[in-house]
Design a protein around this motif. Structure first.
Motif, PDB file in Angstrom:
ATOM      1  N   MET A  34       0.740  -1.195  -0.029  1.00 36.01           N
ATOM      2  CA  MET A  34       0.363  -0.135   0.106  1.00 36.01           C
ATOM      3  C   MET A  34       0.853   1.302  -0.130  1.00 36.01           C
ATOM      4  N   ALA A  35       0.349   2.487  -0.514  1.00 34.91           N
ATOM      5  CA  ALA A  35       1.450   3.694  -0.829  1.00 34.91           C
ATOM      6  C   ALA A  35       0.416   4.838   0.013  1.00 34.91           C
ATOM      7  N   TRP A  36       1.551   5.617  -0.674  1.00 36.71           N
ATOM      8  CA  TRP A  36       0.602   7.037  -1.165  1.00 36.71           C
ATOM      9  C   TRP A  36       1.513   7.158  -2.135  1.00 36.71           C
ATOM     10  N   TYR A  37       1.050   8.515  -2.757  1.00 33.50           N
ATOM     11  CA  TYR A  37       1.505   9.489  -4.296  1.00 33.50           C
ATOM     12  C   TYR A  37       1.171  10.468  -3.696  1.00 33.50           C
ATOM     13  N   ARG A  38       1.382  11.753  -4.687  1.00 32.67           N
ATOM     14  CA  ARG A  38       1.221  13.269  -4.797  1.00 32.67           C
ATOM     15  C   ARG A  38       1.355  14.063  -6.285  1.00 32.67           C
ATOM     16  N   GLN A  39      -0.013  14.722  -5.951  1.00 33.62           N
ATOM     17  CA  GLN A  39       1.069  15.432  -7.408  1.00 33.62           C
ATOM     18  C   GLN A  39       0.396  16.359  -6.729  1.00 33.62           C
ATOM     19  N   ALA A  40       1.066  17.789  -7.457  1.00 33.77           N
ATOM     20  CA  ALA A  40       1.012  19.183  -7.430  1.00 33.77           C
ATOM     21  C   ALA A  40       0.676  19.695  -8.473  1.00 33.77           C
ATOM     22  N   PRO A  41       0.252  20.858  -8.702  1.00 32.16           N
ATOM     23  CA  PRO A  41      -0.525  21.626 -10.291  1.00 32.16           C
ATOM     24  C   PRO A  41       0.947  21.283 -10.890  1.00 32.16           C
ATOM     25  N   GLY A  42       0.898  21.019 -11.984  1.00 32.84           N
ATOM     26  CA  GLY A  42       2.115  20.851 -12.911  1.00 32.84           C
ATOM     27  C   GLY A  42       3.152  20.062 -12.702  1.00 32.84           C
ATOM     28  N   LYS A  43       2.727  19.316 -12.187  1.00 33.94           N
ATOM     29  CA  LYS A  43       4.072  18.550 -11.409  1.00 33.94           C
ATOM     30  C   LYS A  43       3.670  16.843 -11.885  1.00 33.94           C
ATOM     31  N   GLU A  44       4.382  15.898 -12.595  1.00 38.61           N
ATOM     32  CA  GLU A  44       3.825  14.766 -12.460  1.00 38.61           C
ATOM     33  C   GLU A  44       3.363  14.317 -10.905  1.00 38.61           C
ATOM     34  N   ARG A  45       3.000  13.188 -10.754  1.00 36.19           N
ATOM     35  CA  ARG A  45       2.483  12.088 -10.037  1.00 36.19           C
ATOM     36  C   ARG A  45       4.145  11.857  -9.494  1.00 36.19           C
ATOM     37  N   GLU A  46       4.334  11.602  -8.081  1.00 39.33           N
ATOM     38  CA  GLU A  46       5.293  11.300  -7.595  1.00 39.33           C
ATOM     39  C   GLU A  46       4.855  10.016  -6.183  1.00 39.33           C
ATOM     40  N   LEU A  47       5.834   9.341  -6.153  1.00 37.49           N
ATOM     41  CA  LEU A  47       5.437   8.306  -4.564  1.00 37.49           C
ATOM     42  C   LEU A  47       5.844   9.270  -3.745  1.00 37.49           C
ATOM     43  N   VAL A  48       5.297   9.485  -2.223  1.00 32.26           N
ATOM     44  CA  VAL A  48       6.150   9.762  -1.438  1.00 32.26           C
ATOM     45  C   VAL A  48       6.320   8.462  -0.260  1.00 32.26           C
ATOM     46  N   ALA A  49       5.588   7.737  -0.408  1.00 30.04           N
ATOM     47  CA  ALA A  49       5.929   6.545   0.964  1.00 30.04           C
ATOM     48  C   ALA A  49       5.177   4.966   0.114  1.00 30.04           C
ATOM     49  N   ARG A  50       5.781   4.358   0.510  1.00 28.56           N
ATOM     50  CA  ARG A  50       5.699   2.968   0.284  1.00 28.56           C
ATOM     51  C   ARG A  50       5.776   1.437   1.460  1.00 28.56           C
ATOM     52  N   ASP A  51       4.561   1.522   1.776  1.00 24.24           N
ATOM     53  CA  ASP A  51       4.713  -0.213   2.805  1.00 24.24           C
ATOM     54  C   ASP A  51       3.914  -1.572   2.464  1.00 24.24           C
ATOM     55  N   ARG A  52       5.615  -1.680   2.668  1.00 25.94           N
ATOM     56  CA  ARG A  52       5.731  -3.318   1.646  1.00 25.94           C
ATOM     57  C   ARG A  52       5.486  -4.332   3.296  1.00 25.94           C
ATOM     58  N   ASN A  53       4.464  -5.173   2.670  1.00 28.62           N
ATOM     59  CA  ASN A  53       3.736  -5.889   3.944  1.00 28.62           C
ATOM     60  C   ASN A  53       4.209  -6.587   4.641  1.00 28.62           C
ATOM     61  N   GLY A  54       5.374  -6.204   6.019  1.00 29.17           N
ATOM     62  CA  GLY A  54       6.608  -6.541   6.279  1.00 29.17           C
ATOM     63  C   GLY A  54       7.781  -6.443   7.239  1.00 29.17           C
ATOM     64  N   THR A  56       9.075  -3.249   5.644  1.00 31.35           N
ATOM     65  CA  THR A  56       9.520  -2.787   5.243  1.00 31.35           C
ATOM     66  C   THR A  56       8.908  -0.831   4.539  1.00 31.35           C
ATOM     67  N   THR A  57       8.938  -0.258   4.859  1.00 29.03           N
ATOM     68  CA  THR A  57       8.515   0.973   4.211  1.00 29.03           C
ATOM     69  C   THR A  57       9.875   1.943   3.127  1.00 29.03           C
ATOM     70  N   ASP A  58       9.378   2.344   2.554  1.00 26.21           N
ATOM     71  CA  ASP A  58      10.358   3.322   1.671  1.00 26.21           C
ATOM     72  C   ASP A  58       9.523   5.342   1.372  1.00 26.21           C
ATOM     73  N   TYR A  59      10.330   5.636   1.334  1.00 28.48           N
ATOM     74  CA  TYR A  59      10.305   6.876   1.348  1.00 28.48           C
ATOM     75  C   TYR A  59      10.396   7.777   0.096  1.00 28.48           C
ATOM     76  N   VAL A  60      10.295   8.756  -0.142  1.00 27.04           N
ATOM     77  CA  VAL A  60      11.093   9.986  -1.152  1.00 27.04           C
ATOM     78  C   VAL A  60      11.783  11.134   0.135  1.00 27.04           C
ATOM     79  N   ASP A  61      13.080  11.150  -0.524  1.00 26.03           N
ATOM     80  CA  ASP A  61      13.348  11.220   0.467  1.00 26.03           C
ATOM     81  C   ASP A  61      13.520  12.881   0.782  1.00 26.03           C
ATOM     82  N   SER A  62      12.746  13.686  -0.088  1.00 28.20           N
ATOM     83  CA  SER A  62      11.822  15.045   0.691  1.00 28.20           C
ATOM     84  C   SER A  62      11.237  15.243   1.876  1.00 28.20           C
ATOM     85  N   VAL A  63      11.234  14.057   2.181  1.00 28.01           N
ATOM     86  CA  VAL A  63      10.126  13.919   3.013  1.00 28.01           C
ATOM     87  C   VAL A  63      10.188  12.850   4.241  1.00 28.01           C
ATOM     88  N   LYS A  64      11.360  12.284   4.230  1.00 30.34           N
ATOM     89  CA  LYS A  64      12.232  11.732   5.332  1.00 30.34           C
ATOM     90  C   LYS A  64      11.965  12.234   7.063  1.00 30.34           C
TER      91      LYS A  64
END
Length: 121
Positions: A34-54, A56-64
């Protein structure tokens, strides 16, 4: 069919916090990830955070260090705790999940409709 419904967005001042929720419902056998993405006006959708069951989580550098993703597998819900918010975090936030609807069936990706997060200076 599977539905993802986000909630918790809104307007907050810089430095404030918000907690987003995304509940998955419908024909669900397994969800991962399960994951969260975001899209700001005029920008592409980007991955913000992801949770892999078990755990393991991943974050974009700007929100770490500021955002935390977590899951409630019993209720098929994923959360995004957002602290120390900045104006550049302003975007529509989307939840997604890769869902298996029955044992042995393939995983399909589903998206929520999004929730607006606006951070004022």
């Amino acid at each position: 069919q599977v539905q993802l419904v986000e909630s918790g967005g809104g307007l907050v001042q810089a430095g404030g916090s918000l907690r987003l929720s995304c509940a998955a419902s419908g024909s669900i056998f397994s969800i991962n990830p399960m994951a969260w993405y975001r899209q700001a006006p005029g920008k592409e959708r980007e991955l913000v955070a992801r949770d892999r069951n078990g755990g393991t989580t991943d974050y974009v550098d700007s929100v770490k260090g500021r955002f935390t993703i977590s899951r409630d597998n019993t209720n098929n819900t994923v959360y995004l705790q957002m602290n120390s918010l900045k104006p550049e975090d302003t975007a529509v936030y989307y939840c997604n999940a890769d869902v298996q609807t029955a044992r042995g069936s393939p995983f399909f990706r589903f998206w929520g409709r999004g929730t607006q997060v606006t951070v004022s200076p």
